[in-house]
Design a protein around this motif. Structure first.
Motif, PDB file in Angstrom:
ATOM      1  N   ALA A 186       0.564   4.378   5.956  1.00 17.62           N
ATOM      2  CA  ALA A 186      -0.038   2.945   4.998  1.00 17.62           C
ATOM      3  C   ALA A 186      -0.337   2.439   6.271  1.00 17.62           C
ATOM      4  N   THR A 200       0.500   3.833  -2.778  1.00 15.98           N
ATOM      5  CA  THR A 200       0.274   5.257  -2.855  1.00 15.98           C
ATOM      6  C   THR A 200       1.710   6.625  -2.551  1.00 15.98           C
ATOM      7  N   VAL A 237       1.083  -1.529  -0.223  1.00 16.67           N
ATOM      8  CA  VAL A 237      -0.368  -0.015   0.042  1.00 16.67           C
ATOM      9  C   VAL A 237       0.649   1.201  -0.034  1.00 16.67           C
TER      10      VAL A 237
END
Length: 90
Positions: free
Chosen positions: A21, A14, A10
């Motif tokens: 995260a 991102t 993640v």
């Protein structure tokens, strides 16, 4: 994949830090858990749905002794994969 690997993935996807995260992943999991505890169903279109299934009390057999035993009623979390997930795994 375990939880820390999910957090790493993640964070990479991102472009946020691992700490942030981790908070996001924890928030999602806590939200799903709290919804299930309160009896709600969580549906993620294309991914699947989480729900709680109630099992009635029943009589079973102890495999060692062969005696009948009473199994209590229980509630169990259930995940049903959605079409998008099923198609992706094929």
């Amino acid at each position: 994949m375990n939880k820390s690997e999910l957090i790493d993935a993640v964070a990479d996807a991102t472009e946020m830090g691992k700490g942030q995260a981790g908070l996001v992943v924890e928030a999602v999991l806590d939200t799903i858990t709290n919804a299930l505890v309160s009896g709600e169903t969580v549906s993620l279109i294309g991914f699947g749905s989480f729900s709680v299934k109630e099992r009635a009390a029943r009589t079973g057999r102890d495999p060692r002794s062969g005696q009948s035993i009473e199994i209590k009623a229980s509630k169990n979390p259930v995940f049903k994969a959605g079409k998008g997930l099923k198609d992706a795994v094929k």
